[in-house]
Design a protein around this motif. Sequence first.
Motif, PDB file in Angstrom:
ATOM      1  N   ASP A 136       0.824  -1.202   0.000  1.00  0.00           N
ATOM      2  CA  ASP A 136       0.000   0.000   0.000  1.00  0.00           C
ATOM      3  C   ASP A 136       0.863   1.259   0.000  1.00  0.00           C
ATOM      4  N   GLY A 137       2.051   1.159   0.593  1.00  0.00           N
ATOM      5  CA  GLY A 137       2.927   2.318   0.691  1.00  0.00           C
ATOM      6  C   GLY A 137       3.437   2.820  -0.645  1.00  0.00           C
ATOM      7  N   THR A 138       3.330   2.020  -1.702  1.00  0.00           N
ATOM      8  CA  THR A 138       3.799   2.453  -3.018  1.00  0.00           C
ATOM      9  C   THR A 138       2.697   3.148  -3.818  1.00  0.00           C
ATOM     10  N   ARG A 139       1.493   3.216  -3.274  1.00  0.00           N
ATOM     11  CA  ARG A 139       0.367   3.769  -4.024  1.00  0.00           C
ATOM     12  C   ARG A 139       0.627   5.193  -4.491  1.00  0.00           C
ATOM     13  N   ARG A 140       1.019   6.057  -3.584  1.00  0.00           N
ATOM     14  CA  ARG A 140       1.199   7.466  -3.937  1.00  0.00           C
ATOM     15  C   ARG A 140       2.423   7.669  -4.826  1.00  0.00           C
ATOM     16  N   SER A 141       3.468   6.865  -4.640  1.00  0.00           N
ATOM     17  CA  SER A 141       4.636   7.023  -5.515  1.00  0.00           C
ATOM     18  C   SER A 141       4.284   6.653  -6.944  1.00  0.00           C
ATOM     19  N   ILE A 142       3.448   5.641  -7.125  1.00  0.00           N
ATOM     20  CA  ILE A 142       3.008   5.271  -8.468  1.00  0.00           C
ATOM     21  C   ILE A 142       2.164   6.382  -9.070  1.00  0.00           C
ATOM     22  N   ALA A 143       1.246   6.934  -8.277  1.00  0.00           N
ATOM     23  CA  ALA A 143       0.406   8.026  -8.770  1.00  0.00           C
ATOM     24  C   ALA A 143       1.263   9.228  -9.168  1.00  0.00           C
ATOM     25  N   HIS A 144       2.259   9.552  -8.357  1.00  0.00           N
ATOM     26  CA  HIS A 144       3.152  10.664  -8.685  1.00  0.00           C
ATOM     27  C   HIS A 144       3.943  10.365  -9.957  1.00  0.00           C
ATOM     28  N   GLY A 145       4.442   9.136 -10.058  1.00  0.00           N
ATOM     29  CA  GLY A 145       5.205   8.763 -11.241  1.00  0.00           C
ATOM     30  C   GLY A 145       4.382   8.862 -12.506  1.00  0.00           C
ATOM     31  N   LEU A 146       3.135   8.422 -12.443  1.00  0.00           N
ATOM     32  CA  LEU A 146       2.248   8.502 -13.606  1.00  0.00           C
ATOM     33  C   LEU A 146       1.941   9.951 -13.961  1.00  0.00           C
ATOM     34  N   THR A 147       1.759  10.784 -12.958  1.00  0.00           N
ATOM     35  CA  THR A 147       1.493  12.211 -13.208  1.00  0.00           C
ATOM     36  C   THR A 147       2.676  12.874 -13.906  1.00  0.00           C
ATOM     37  N   ILE A 148       3.880  12.571 -13.442  1.00  0.00           N
ATOM     38  CA  ILE A 148       5.078  13.137 -14.055  1.00  0.00           C
ATOM     39  C   ILE A 148       5.237  12.628 -15.489  1.00  0.00           C
ATOM     40  N   ALA A 149       5.032  11.330 -15.690  1.00  0.00           N
ATOM     41  CA  ALA A 149       5.155  10.765 -17.029  1.00  0.00           C
ATOM     42  C   ALA A 149       4.144  11.384 -17.978  1.00  0.00           C
ATOM     43  N   ASP A 150       2.928  11.605 -17.494  1.00  0.00           N
ATOM     44  CA  ASP A 150       1.889  12.221 -18.321  1.00  0.00           C
ATOM     45  C   ASP A 150       2.258  13.664 -18.662  1.00  0.00           C
ATOM     46  N   ARG A 151       2.778  14.381 -17.677  1.00  0.00           N
ATOM     47  CA  ARG A 151       3.129  15.792 -17.885  1.00  0.00           C
ATOM     48  C   ARG A 151       4.206  15.957 -18.955  1.00  0.00           C
ATOM     49  N   PHE A 152       5.176  15.055 -18.983  1.00  0.00           N
ATOM     50  CA  PHE A 152       6.302  15.176 -19.902  1.00  0.00           C
ATOM     51  C   PHE A 152       6.210  14.196 -21.078  1.00  0.00           C
ATOM     52  N   ASP A 153       5.059  13.528 -21.221  1.00  0.00           N
ATOM     53  CA  ASP A 153       4.877  12.547 -22.297  1.00  0.00           C
ATOM     54  C   ASP A 153       6.001  11.509 -22.262  1.00  0.00           C
ATOM     55  N   ALA A 154       6.285  11.038 -21.058  1.00  0.00           N
ATOM     56  CA  ALA A 154       7.380  10.099 -20.842  1.00  0.00           C
ATOM     57  C   ALA A 154       6.850   8.669 -20.722  1.00  0.00           C
ATOM     58  N   THR A 155       7.765   7.725 -20.805  1.00  0.00           N
ATOM     59  CA  THR A 155       7.454   6.321 -20.561  1.00  0.00           C
ATOM     60  C   THR A 155       7.622   6.023 -19.079  1.00  0.00           C
ATOM     61  N   ILE A 156       6.654   5.324 -18.491  1.00  0.00           N
ATOM     62  CA  ILE A 156       6.762   4.927 -17.094  1.00  0.00           C
ATOM     63  C   ILE A 156       7.342   3.513 -17.040  1.00  0.00           C
ATOM     64  N   HIS A 157       8.367   3.341 -16.246  1.00  0.00           N
ATOM     65  CA  HIS A 157       8.986   2.024 -16.049  1.00  0.00           C
ATOM     66  C   HIS A 157       8.619   1.540 -14.657  1.00  0.00           C
ATOM     67  N   ALA A 158       8.126   0.327 -14.561  1.00  0.00           N
ATOM     68  CA  ALA A 158       7.820  -0.262 -13.252  1.00  0.00           C
ATOM     69  C   ALA A 158       8.693  -1.492 -13.067  1.00  0.00           C
ATOM     70  N   VAL A 159       9.440  -1.518 -11.992  1.00  0.00           N
ATOM     71  CA  VAL A 159      10.274  -2.679 -11.702  1.00  0.00           C
ATOM     72  C   VAL A 159       9.987  -3.164 -10.287  1.00  0.00           C
ATOM     73  N   SER A 160       9.856  -4.462 -10.147  1.00  0.00           N
ATOM     74  CA  SER A 160       9.676  -5.075  -8.836  1.00  0.00           C
ATOM     75  C   SER A 160      10.786  -6.107  -8.659  1.00  0.00           C
ATOM     76  N   ILE A 161      11.318  -6.177  -7.465  1.00  0.00           N
ATOM     77  CA  ILE A 161      12.515  -6.987  -7.226  1.00  0.00           C
ATOM     78  C   ILE A 161      12.233  -8.078  -6.215  1.00  0.00           C
ATOM     79  N   VAL A 162      12.572  -9.298  -6.570  1.00  0.00           N
ATOM     80  CA  VAL A 162      12.552 -10.414  -5.632  1.00  0.00           C
ATOM     81  C   VAL A 162      13.954 -10.501  -5.041  1.00  0.00           C
ATOM     82  N   PRO A 163      14.124 -10.129  -3.768  1.00  0.00           N
ATOM     83  CA  PRO A 163      15.473 -10.033  -3.202  1.00  0.00           C
ATOM     84  C   PRO A 163      16.200 -11.369  -3.167  1.00  0.00           C
ATOM     85  N   GLU A 164      17.490 -11.297  -3.421  1.00  0.00           N
ATOM     86  CA  GLU A 164      18.390 -12.439  -3.272  1.00  0.00           C
ATOM     87  C   GLU A 164      19.536 -12.023  -2.366  1.00  0.00           C
TER      88      GLU A 164
END
Length: 208
Positions: free
Chosen positions: A13-41
């Motif tokens: 749940d803690g990533t909700r606002r960061s994703i929303a912010h990232g999408l807003t920035i990408a939309d503002r600058f017509d950028a590509t949004i990259h989402a990466v999730s990591i399975v720790p080793e």
Amino acid sequence: MYQDVLVPTDGSDGTRRSIAHGLTIADRFDATIHAVSIVPEGPLGTLQSDRAAPAAHRAVEYVEVEASRAGIESTTAVEHGVPHEVILAYIDAHDIDMVVMGTQGRTGLDRVLVGSVTERVVRMADIPVVTVRMTEEIQVDDADDAEQIARDEAEQAGYDAVSVREAPHRTSGAWLVHLERDGDDLAVSIDAVTGEASIADERYGTDG
């Protein structure tokens, strides 16, 4: 100015606002949004369960759905390794211009580790890193309630006689509910804070 914006996500749940912010920035600058999730080793590997990899895929799927709904180009990846090292390597490999990260991850020990990852990326990255803290309170916290909201949204959109293809799951402060009608898959995203729902088709194109 910004062509590629990276949002690391663990599906909490803690990533909700960061994703929303990232999408807003990408939309503002017509950028590509990259989402990466990591399975720790490595040193963190013993903290993971068999659910880690599926949860990582669901986490980036949520970003893909939200980006498609907003008309934003997206690319997703699930990686294995030491989280901050993977993020820094991804930045270099994909010419990322900005990173948007949450400062609050899952509860307990994972929450501490996520905070440590963000702090290390802030110190070591050579590009702007925007940190976002979640403050909203989750309202829709029951899978049955999420399923009912998804069914209601589908009915209002003209989709009747739908069935649930798989159990609802919550990721990044939202529920994803996959409904099925006559062989067609409808992915319904529900904001767990506001209860607002939206529908995407199987390939995450908007319904309207």
